[in-house]
Write an enzyme that holds these catalytic residues in place. Structure first.
Site, short mmCIF file in Angstrom:
data_model
loop_
_atom_site.label_atom_id
_atom_site.label_comp_id
_atom_site.label_asym_id
_atom_site.label_seq_id
_atom_site.Cartn_x
_atom_site.Cartn_y
_atom_site.Cartn_z
N HIS A 1 0.83 -1.22 0.00
CA HIS A 1 0.00 0.00 0.00
C HIS A 1 0.86 1.26 0.00
O HIS A 1 0.51 2.28 0.61
CB HIS A 1 -0.95 0.03 1.20
CG HIS A 1 -1.97 -1.07 1.22
ND1 HIS A 1 -3.22 -0.93 0.70
CD2 HIS A 1 -1.90 -2.34 1.70
CE1 HIS A 1 -3.90 -2.05 0.87
NE2 HIS A 1 -3.11 -2.93 1.46
N ASN B 1 -10.28 -2.82 2.60
CA ASN B 1 -10.01 -2.80 1.16
C ASN B 1 -11.29 -2.55 0.38
O ASN B 1 -12.38 -2.58 0.94
CB ASN B 1 -9.42 -4.15 0.71
CG ASN B 1 -7.93 -4.28 1.03
OD1 ASN B 1 -7.26 -3.30 1.32
ND2 ASN B 1 -7.43 -5.50 0.96
N TYR C 1 0.95 -4.23 12.41
CA TYR C 1 0.89 -2.80 12.05
C TYR C 1 1.73 -1.92 12.97
O TYR C 1 2.34 -0.95 12.52
CB TYR C 1 -0.56 -2.32 11.96
CG TYR C 1 -1.25 -2.86 10.71
CD1 TYR C 1 -1.51 -4.21 10.57
CD2 TYR C 1 -1.60 -2.03 9.66
CE1 TYR C 1 -2.11 -4.73 9.44
CE2 TYR C 1 -2.21 -2.54 8.51
CZ TYR C 1 -2.46 -3.89 8.41
OH TYR C 1 -3.04 -4.39 7.28
FE1 HDE Z 1 -2.37 -4.76 5.49
N1 HDE Z 1 -0.59 -3.92 5.95
N2 HDE Z 1 -1.67 -6.55 6.04
N3 HDE Z 1 -4.07 -5.66 4.85
N4 HDE Z 1 -3.06 -3.01 4.89
C1 HDE Z 1 -0.27 -2.64 5.79
O1 HDE Z 1 0.81 -1.30 7.35
C2 HDE Z 1 -0.57 -6.75 6.78
C3 HDE Z 1 -4.37 -6.98 4.92
C4 HDE Z 1 -4.32 -2.74 4.45
O2 HDE Z 1 -3.23 3.47 3.99
C5 HDE Z 1 1.05 -2.29 6.39
O3 HDE Z 1 1.00 0.94 7.57
C6 HDE Z 1 -0.47 -8.14 7.12
C7 HDE Z 1 -5.75 -7.21 4.65
C8 HDE Z 1 -4.43 -1.35 4.08
O4 HDE Z 1 -1.60 3.41 5.45
C9 HDE Z 1 1.48 -3.59 7.05
C10 HDE Z 1 -1.54 -8.76 6.55
C11 HDE Z 1 -6.26 -5.97 4.42
C12 HDE Z 1 -3.18 -0.81 4.31
C13 HDE Z 1 0.36 -4.52 6.69
C14 HDE Z 1 -2.29 -7.75 5.88
C15 HDE Z 1 -5.21 -5.02 4.54
C16 HDE Z 1 -2.36 -1.87 4.82
C17 HDE Z 1 2.02 -1.66 5.45
C18 HDE Z 1 -1.89 -10.22 6.57
C19 HDE Z 1 -7.71 -5.61 4.06
C20 HDE Z 1 -2.72 0.61 4.04
C21 HDE Z 1 2.08 -0.20 5.82
C22 HDE Z 1 -2.22 -10.72 7.83
C23 HDE Z 1 -8.65 -5.92 5.09
C24 HDE Z 1 -2.92 1.49 5.22
C25 HDE Z 1 1.24 -0.08 6.99
C26 HDE Z 1 -2.56 2.90 4.86
C27 HDE Z 1 -1.03 -1.71 5.20
C28 HDE Z 1 0.34 -5.79 7.11
C29 HDE Z 1 -3.45 -8.06 5.13
C30 HDE Z 1 -5.43 -3.63 4.34
C31 HDE Z 1 2.84 -4.12 6.66
C32 HDE Z 1 0.62 -8.76 7.94
C33 HDE Z 1 -6.48 -8.54 4.69
C34 HDE Z 1 -5.65 -0.63 3.55
O5 HDE Z 1 1.56 -3.45 8.44
#
Ligand code: HDE
Length: 705
Positions: free
Chosen positions: A94, A167, A381
């Site tokens: 993202h 999402n 996060y």
């Molecule tokens: Fe994320 N995800 N994600 N994700 N995610 C990040 O956090 C992570 C997942 C989502 O606009 C990171 O600040 C793991 C699902 C959004 O700043 C990080 C797993 C969904 C955003 C991270 C998931 C999301 C992130 C990277 C699997 C939809 C952007 C930068 C367990 C429900 C937030 C940050 C923004 C961002 C980890 C799966 C949505 C690395 C470990 C499922 C919208 O922490």
């Protein structure tokens, strides 16, 4: 620089952010390097970050005119030092995103199901910050990649920040957080060659996916037009996981969150997406910025699906499985609030880049479930924010700071700005001014779920059905949307260089739909549909279609907030241009004019009309509908311009509604406008109405069938 506004001696205003300069600064004097100094109207002094006035921002202090630069030039050293440290690590996923401020307002109280302060009565309003994003691309990648869009919402409630980090697609690729690094590695650029960027059309992604049947439902969404939205304003948002509401008595209710755009749903065609990426890689962020600057504030309903254990137990799938939806027909949506986005950021970096969403940011009355993906996210996060922002004090950054009082004994750390005052920095203590105490009555309490079971690395069998809902999604689409899914799969797999990977992926499709499987096999030039993979459980082919899953069945009801492009040439009729512009502006649409020169045209009545774009820079893919206003001479001029041909041919190919003056008729090389129900000849202003009425629909799909 002799006419500076005087300032109070000893006081130099600290100006860290500049308001956007809409007016052009006045022409000024020449410096000794020949540079032109234009003086801004706010008359501010330039200072160092320490507040010391700067006398010269062009020349380093040096020994003699042609001599060496001197290290003692503190202003120059500070300026370059700061520049050298401007970047922070981009988000690992993202990375490319766009943030906007707004507010959330409760429209239906939920005090019986949640103790959350926000939902206790209608009309409670809290500030909100939303960041939309793509997932796979790097920070500088283009907006129209085929990708999932992030829809992350931070609500600054009176009981702390509540982040719904969702999402635009309600399911995910994987069922367990353990797989996330593999998924992300597979989709992002390969480690040796560092390409392809911001796209899934490559071997590594489809290799991984074809080995992961659990991804098939998400793959259907990702190959659908959901992954190429027209704009952030026209897409839905989903919390994805099942969460829990907890009321004042401690009773739990499961909840899924949905953001429904009041603007309706809208996507672009793949061919448009590819061309938009070239014409305007910032298409989505520009769209959001412009809408808000124009006062056209996008709005979403927050709708919840509420259900209890009894439903969870009888539902055909596990409510903890993030690769499944609960169809709206089974648990209807209840609208409980609205989200309005009404303010662009002042500074992209300070706000959008530094905003730190954390799934574990919840408030009293909200709780997690055991969805293994959500549980993994809750670990992830905080870590990522420390890495990106470099300090545990990232909550001191204004965009991350709660807007309610905070009291705790956390102290020190890099960039600390508000440590506790007084002597007490621990608890319990016996000091009269001893600081805060935990509050068992109103503090956050977890739902007292009973937990038991063997400690094992295992996936529940209730997660084993990978195809039934993929099929349900597919059969819920209109014929046009189904065709797009097949075309997307063919496009993506055609970019895969290894034939075995293509075949392996197609081997999943017969479980979803036989016609889809054969369309894709044929599109790839396979001799036959490969044998279907052995499923973990036999899919249920009886799930009914759900209209809520189709974009075309949920399109906008008007042309409001959408964009008309008018291609115009010299000498056209003033009244017609005026009538067209007025009708669409009154509808709430954006109207932009395109001409052979950006300087614009002079109408037949002698009026000078400026253009927003030169034709080369404004292909028709940038507009929702187009009008071509030209007279005979203008048509001859356009006929000699390749971009004009592409403008018309693309509008035709993308099923757009098109208005044209009869003199422009010969520009249509690929269609006959007089027999095309999506094309409207404009002779007088009276003809505009029929065109506008048609434009309220999405596209003239009949042209493509
Ligand atoms: Fe994320 N995800 N994600 N994700 N995610 C990040 O956090 C992570 C997942 C989502 O606009 C990171 O600040 C793991 C699902 C959004 O700043 C990080 C797993 C969904 C955003 C991270 C998931 C999301 C992130 C990277 C699997 C939809 C952007 C930068 C367990 C429900 C937030 C940050 C923004 C961002 C980890 C799966 C949505 C690395 C470990 C499922 C919208 O922490």
């Amino acid at each position: 620089m002799s006419d500076r506004t005087p300032h109070t001696p000893g006081f130099h205003p600290v100006v860290e952010t500049q308001s956007s300069n809409r007016t052009v600064a006045r022409e000024g004097v020449r410096g000794n390097g020949g540079e032109i100094h234009q003086r801004s109207e706010d008359g501010q002094w330039m200072t160092t970050a320490q507040g010391a006035p700067v006398s010269d921002n062009q020349n380093t202090l040096r020994a003699g005119g042609r001599g060496p630069s001197l290290l003692e030039d503190f202003a120059m050293r500070e300026k370059i030092f700061h520049f050298d440290h401007e970047r922070i690590p981009e988000r690992v996923v993202h990375a490319r995103g766009y943030g906007v401020h707004g507010y959330f307002e409760t429209t239906s109280a939920l005090s019986d199901v949640t103790a959350a302060h926000l939902f206790q009565e209608v009309g409670r309003r809290v500030p909100a910050f939303v960041r939309f994003s793509t997932v796979a691309g790097n920070k500088g990648s283009m907006d129209l990649a085929r990708d999932v869009r992030g829809f992350a919402v931070k609500l600054y409630t009176e009981e702390g920040n509540w982040d719904i980090v969702g999402n635009n697609i309600p399911v995910f690729f994987i069922q367990d957080a353990m797989k996330f690094p593999d998924l992300v590695h597979a989709v992002k650029e390969a480690p040796d060659r560092a390409f392809p960027q911001a796209q899934s059309a490559h071997d590594n992604f489809w290799d991984f996916i074809s080995l992961m049947p659990e991804a098939m439902h998400m793959v259907m969404w990702q190959m659908s037009d959901r992954a190429i939205p027209r704009s952030f304003r026209f897409m839905e948002g989903f919390g994805v996981h099942s969460f829990r509401f907890v009321n004042a008595e401690g009773k739990g209710t499961f909840v899924k969150f949905h953001w429904k755009p009041k603007q309706g749903l809208q996507s672009v065609l793949w061919d448009e997406a590819v061309k938009i990426n070239g014409a305007d890689p910032d298409f989505h962020r520009r769209d959001m910025w412009t809408a808000i600057e124009n006062g056209d504030y996008p709005e979403w309903d927050l709708a919840v699906q509420l259900f209890d254990d009894e439903f969870a137990n009888r539902f055909a799938f596990d409510i903890l499985d993030p690769t499944k939806i609960i169809p709206e027909e089974e648990v209807p949506l209840q609208v409980v609030g609205r989200l309005v986005l009404d303010r662009n950021v002042d500074n992209f970096f300070a706000e959008t880049e530094q905003v730190a969403f954390c799934t574990q940011n919840i408030v009293p009355g909200v709780d997690f479930t055991n969805d293994p993906l959500l549980q993994g996210r809750n670990f992830s996060y905080l870590d990522t924010q420390l890495k990106r922002l470099g300090s545990p004090n990232f909550t001191h950054i204004p965009v991350n700071a709660p807007r309610c009082p905070m009291h705790h004994f956390q102290q020190d750390g890099q960039m600390q700005t508000r440590g506790p005052s007084g002597r007490a920095n621990y608890e319990p203590n016996s000091w009269a001014s001893g600081g805060p105490r935990a509050d068992p009555a109103s503090g956050h309490r977890s739902f007292p779920e009973e937990i038991g079971g063997e400690k094992r690395k295992v996936r529940s069998e209730s997660f084993a059905d990978h195809y039934s809902q993929a099929r349900q999604f597919y059969i819920s689409q209109t014929e046009i949307e189904q065709r797009h899914i097949a075309q997307a799969l063919v496009f993506e797999l055609s970019k895969v260089e290894t034939p075995e990977i293509r075949v392996r992926l197609v081997g999943h499709l017969p479980h979803i739909d036989e016609t889809l499987a054969s369309r894709v096999a044929e599109g790839l030039g396979l001799d036959a549909v490969p044998a279907a993979h052995e499923p973990a459980v036999v899919p249920d082919t009886g799930l009914p279609p759900s209209d809520a899953l189709s974009i075309l069945k949920n399109g906008p009801a008007s042309f409001k907030g959408r964009k008309l492009g008018i291609l115009m040439t010299e000498g056209i009729d003033d009244d017609l241009l005026e009538a067209l512009t007025t009708a669409f502006t009154n509808e709430g649409a954006m109207v932009e004019r395109i001409a052979p020169h950006v300087g614009g045209i002079t109408t037949g009545q002698g009026k000078r009309i400026l253009a927003h774009h030169k034709i080369d820079g404004a292909p028709s893919v940038l507009f929702d509908a187009v009008a071509i206003l030209s007279n005979d001479a203008g048509t001859v001029q356009l006929e000699e311009m390749h971009p004009a041909h592409c403008f018309v041919a693309d509008a035709v190919a993308h099923a757009k509604f098109i208005a044209y003056t009869p003199e422009a008729d010969s520009l249509f090389l690929t269609a006959d406008p007089s027999s095309d129900g999506g094309m409207f000849a404009l002779t007088t202003g009276d003809d505009v109405d029929a065109f506008l009425t048609a434009c309220r629909g999405l596209r003239f799909w009949d042209r493509l069938s």
